[in-house]
Design a protein around this motif. Structure first.
Motif, PDB file in Angstrom:
ATOM      1  N   SER A 108     -58.043 -21.797  27.166  1.00 34.90           N
ATOM      2  CA  SER A 108     -59.485 -21.627  26.997  1.00 34.90           C
ATOM      3  C   SER A 108     -59.856 -21.304  25.549  1.00 34.90           C
ATOM      4  CB  SER A 108     -59.966 -20.473  27.893  1.00 34.90           C
ATOM      5  OG  SER A 108     -61.357 -20.282  27.722  1.00 34.90           O
ATOM      6  N   PRO A 109     -61.016 -21.804  25.096  1.00 33.35           N
ATOM      7  CA  PRO A 109     -61.510 -21.433  23.771  1.00 33.35           C
ATOM      8  C   PRO A 109     -62.236 -20.074  23.770  1.00 33.35           C
ATOM      9  CG  PRO A 109     -63.020 -22.985  24.773  1.00 33.35           C
ATOM     10  CD  PRO A 109     -61.863 -22.830  25.725  1.00 33.35           C
ATOM     11  N   LEU A 110     -62.352 -19.452  24.936  1.00 34.08           N
ATOM     12  CA  LEU A 110     -63.091 -18.193  25.063  1.00 34.08           C
ATOM     13  C   LEU A 110     -62.213 -16.993  24.727  1.00 34.08           C
ATOM     14  CD1 LEU A 110     -64.886 -18.873  28.459  1.00 34.08           C
ATOM     15  CD2 LEU A 110     -65.823 -19.133  26.150  1.00 34.08           C
ATOM     16  N   PRO A 111     -62.843 -15.872  24.328  1.00 35.31           N
ATOM     17  CA  PRO A 111     -62.060 -14.648  24.180  1.00 35.31           C
ATOM     18  C   PRO A 111     -61.546 -14.180  25.537  1.00 35.31           C
ATOM     19  CG  PRO A 111     -64.396 -14.222  23.712  1.00 35.31           C
ATOM     20  CD  PRO A 111     -64.251 -15.687  23.982  1.00 35.31           C
ATOM     21  N   VAL A 112     -60.294 -13.770  25.555  1.00 36.18           N
ATOM     22  CA  VAL A 112     -59.656 -13.282  26.773  1.00 36.18           C
ATOM     23  C   VAL A 112     -59.234 -11.837  26.545  1.00 36.18           C
ATOM     24  CG1 VAL A 112     -57.689 -13.549  28.351  1.00 36.18           C
ATOM     25  CG2 VAL A 112     -58.833 -15.583  27.422  1.00 36.18           C
ATOM     26  N   ILE A 113     -59.572 -11.002  27.506  1.00 32.28           N
ATOM     27  CA  ILE A 113     -59.177  -9.598  27.473  1.00 32.28           C
ATOM     28  C   ILE A 113     -58.182  -9.400  28.603  1.00 32.28           C
ATOM     29  CG2 ILE A 113     -59.937  -7.199  27.618  1.00 32.28           C
ATOM     30  CD1 ILE A 113     -62.787  -8.300  26.825  1.00 32.28           C
ATOM     31  N   GLY A 114     -56.995  -8.946  28.259  1.00 27.00           N
ATOM     32  CA  GLY A 114     -55.959  -8.730  29.254  1.00 27.00           C
ATOM     33  C   GLY A 114     -55.916  -7.287  29.716  1.00 27.00           C
ATOM     34  N   VAL A 115     -55.792  -7.116  31.015  1.00 27.52           N
ATOM     35  CA  VAL A 115     -55.651  -5.790  31.610  1.00 27.52           C
ATOM     36  C   VAL A 115     -54.271  -5.718  32.262  1.00 27.52           C
ATOM     37  CG1 VAL A 115     -56.537  -4.116  33.275  1.00 27.52           C
ATOM     38  CG2 VAL A 115     -58.132  -5.647  32.078  1.00 27.52           C
TER      39      VAL A 115
ATOM     40  N   ARG B 166     -68.570 -23.704  32.298  1.00 27.51           N
ATOM     41  CA  ARG B 166     -69.219 -23.085  33.453  1.00 27.51           C
ATOM     42  C   ARG B 166     -70.091 -21.893  33.048  1.00 27.51           C
ATOM     43  NH1 ARG B 166     -64.836 -21.314  37.048  1.00 27.51           N
ATOM     44  NH2 ARG B 166     -66.542 -20.616  38.338  1.00 27.51           N
ATOM     45  N   GLY B 167     -70.264 -21.666  31.744  1.00 26.30           N
ATOM     46  CA  GLY B 167     -71.188 -20.638  31.278  1.00 26.30           C
ATOM     47  C   GLY B 167     -70.576 -19.280  31.027  1.00 26.30           C
ATOM     48  N   PHE B 168     -69.264 -19.184  31.072  1.00 30.66           N
ATOM     49  CA  PHE B 168     -68.628 -17.898  30.769  1.00 30.66           C
ATOM     50  C   PHE B 168     -68.645 -17.653  29.273  1.00 30.66           C
ATOM     51  CE2 PHE B 168     -66.553 -18.992  34.816  1.00 30.66           C
ATOM     52  CZ  PHE B 168     -66.824 -17.851  35.528  1.00 30.66           C
ATOM     53  N   ALA B 169     -68.750 -16.395  28.886  1.00 32.84           N
ATOM     54  CA  ALA B 169     -68.663 -16.008  27.482  1.00 32.84           C
ATOM     55  C   ALA B 169     -67.332 -15.336  27.195  1.00 32.84           C
ATOM     56  CB  ALA B 169     -69.798 -15.056  27.113  1.00 32.84           C
ATOM     57  N   VAL B 170     -66.788 -14.646  28.179  1.00 34.98           N
ATOM     58  CA  VAL B 170     -65.551 -13.882  28.048  1.00 34.98           C
ATOM     59  C   VAL B 170     -64.822 -13.959  29.383  1.00 34.98           C
ATOM     60  CG1 VAL B 170     -64.551 -11.603  27.554  1.00 34.98           C
ATOM     61  CG2 VAL B 170     -66.718 -12.250  26.480  1.00 34.98           C
ATOM     62  N   ILE B 171     -63.490 -13.907  29.320  1.00 34.72           N
ATOM     63  CA  ILE B 171     -62.677 -13.821  30.528  1.00 34.72           C
ATOM     64  C   ILE B 171     -61.868 -12.532  30.462  1.00 34.72           C
ATOM     65  CG2 ILE B 171     -60.820 -14.846  31.896  1.00 34.72           C
ATOM     66  CD1 ILE B 171     -61.638 -17.575  30.606  1.00 34.72           C
ATOM     67  N   ILE B 172     -61.924 -11.751  31.533  1.00 33.27           N
ATOM     68  CA  ILE B 172     -61.067 -10.580  31.677  1.00 33.27           C
ATOM     69  C   ILE B 172     -60.023 -10.947  32.717  1.00 33.27           C
ATOM     70  CG2 ILE B 172     -60.906  -8.169  32.375  1.00 33.27           C
ATOM     71  CD1 ILE B 172     -63.856  -7.858  31.560  1.00 33.27           C
TER      72      ILE B 172
ATOM     73  N   GLY C 167     -48.578 -16.045  17.682  1.00 33.55           N
ATOM     74  CA  GLY C 167     -49.677 -16.368  16.774  1.00 33.55           C
ATOM     75  C   GLY C 167     -50.435 -17.592  17.243  1.00 33.55           C
ATOM     76  N   GLY C 168     -51.749 -17.517  17.198  1.00 31.69           N
ATOM     77  CA  GLY C 168     -52.588 -18.632  17.612  1.00 31.69           C
ATOM     78  C   GLY C 168     -53.103 -18.535  19.036  1.00 31.69           C
ATOM     79  N   VAL C 169     -52.561 -17.604  19.810  1.00 30.77           N
ATOM     80  CA  VAL C 169     -52.993 -17.440  21.200  1.00 30.77           C
ATOM     81  C   VAL C 169     -53.285 -15.949  21.426  1.00 30.77           C
ATOM     82  CG1 VAL C 169     -52.490 -17.921  23.624  1.00 30.77           C
ATOM     83  CG2 VAL C 169     -51.438 -19.328  21.849  1.00 30.77           C
ATOM     84  N   PRO C 170     -54.415 -15.471  20.875  1.00 31.36           N
ATOM     85  CA  PRO C 170     -54.699 -14.037  20.996  1.00 31.36           C
ATOM     86  C   PRO C 170     -55.196 -13.641  22.378  1.00 31.36           C
ATOM     87  CG  PRO C 170     -56.505 -15.126  19.877  1.00 31.36           C
ATOM     88  CD  PRO C 170     -55.429 -16.174  20.095  1.00 31.36           C
ATOM     89  N   VAL C 171     -54.787 -12.458  22.785  1.00 24.95           N
ATOM     90  CA  VAL C 171     -55.326 -11.813  23.978  1.00 24.95           C
ATOM     91  C   VAL C 171     -55.624 -10.371  23.568  1.00 24.95           C
ATOM     92  CG1 VAL C 171     -54.870 -10.997  26.329  1.00 24.95           C
ATOM     93  CG2 VAL C 171     -54.027 -13.237  25.614  1.00 24.95           C
ATOM     94  N   ALA C 172     -56.887  -9.981  23.644  1.00 24.88           N
ATOM     95  CA  ALA C 172     -57.231  -8.576  23.406  1.00 24.88           C
ATOM     96  C   ALA C 172     -56.664  -7.798  24.585  1.00 24.88           C
ATOM     97  CB  ALA C 172     -58.743  -8.396  23.312  1.00 24.88           C
TER      98      ALA C 172
END
Length: 160
Positions: A78-85, A55-61, A107-112
């Motif tokens: 998702s294969p996209l970078p995810v930032i968790g708040v 759908r054109g997302f680059a990042v998910i927060i 390991g293998g499922v990073p969330v910034a």
């Protein structure tokens, strides 16, 4: 230009997540906001996570309080970078449950992960990720960072 998805577990998270929305709009990055509950709307979560990149997302927060499964579940799909708040919610243990739920990913499922209620930093980080490949966004980040430096210098002058 790519867009950023800002999702949260419930509408009560919006006052915190608004900081991410505002900072992204300030960088002229398209933002799509939605409520996606890991526990109450799992089908929607699966659909969102599996199709966000198409759908054109680059990042998910993803912001969540309490058990805070939303960021990790999205990252698992998702294969996209995810930032968790992590959001300090009414049913939270002083916010620590949310912080640890988002921070302690396998390991293998990073969330910034940003600080508790740190949606502003999540927005900045998302912009920096996009800015790594988009010079227009990168230029806006450079201006923003220069503005931060100027504010500190002005504050220091006020002390003298």
């Amino acid at each position: 230009m790519k867009k950023v998805g800002v999702i949260m577990g419930s509408k009560s998270d919006l006052p915190v997540m608004q900081d991410a929305i505002d900072i992204l709009k300030g960088f002229d990055i398209e933002v799509e906001v939605d409520i996606v509950s890991a526990h109450r709307t799992p089908e929607k979560l699966f659909d969102y996570g599996k199709h966000a990149h198409a759908r054109g997302f680059a990042v998910i927060i993803a912001g969540a309080g309490g058990a805070a499964h939303l960021p990790g579940m999205i990252a698992s799909l998702s294969p996209l970078p995810v930032i968790g708040v992590p959001v300090k919610s009414s049913n939270s243990i002083d916010g620590w449950d949310s912080v640890l739920s988002i921070l302690q990913m396998p390991g293998g499922v990073p969330v910034a992960t940003v600080a508790l209620n740190g949606a502003k930093n999540a927005g900045i980080l998302a912009a920096q990720i996009i800015g790594a490949a988009d010079t227009c966004v990168l230029d806006k980040i450079l201006v923003y960072k220069e503005g931060l430096k100027q504010k500190v210098n002005e504050s220091a002058k006020d002390l003298k």
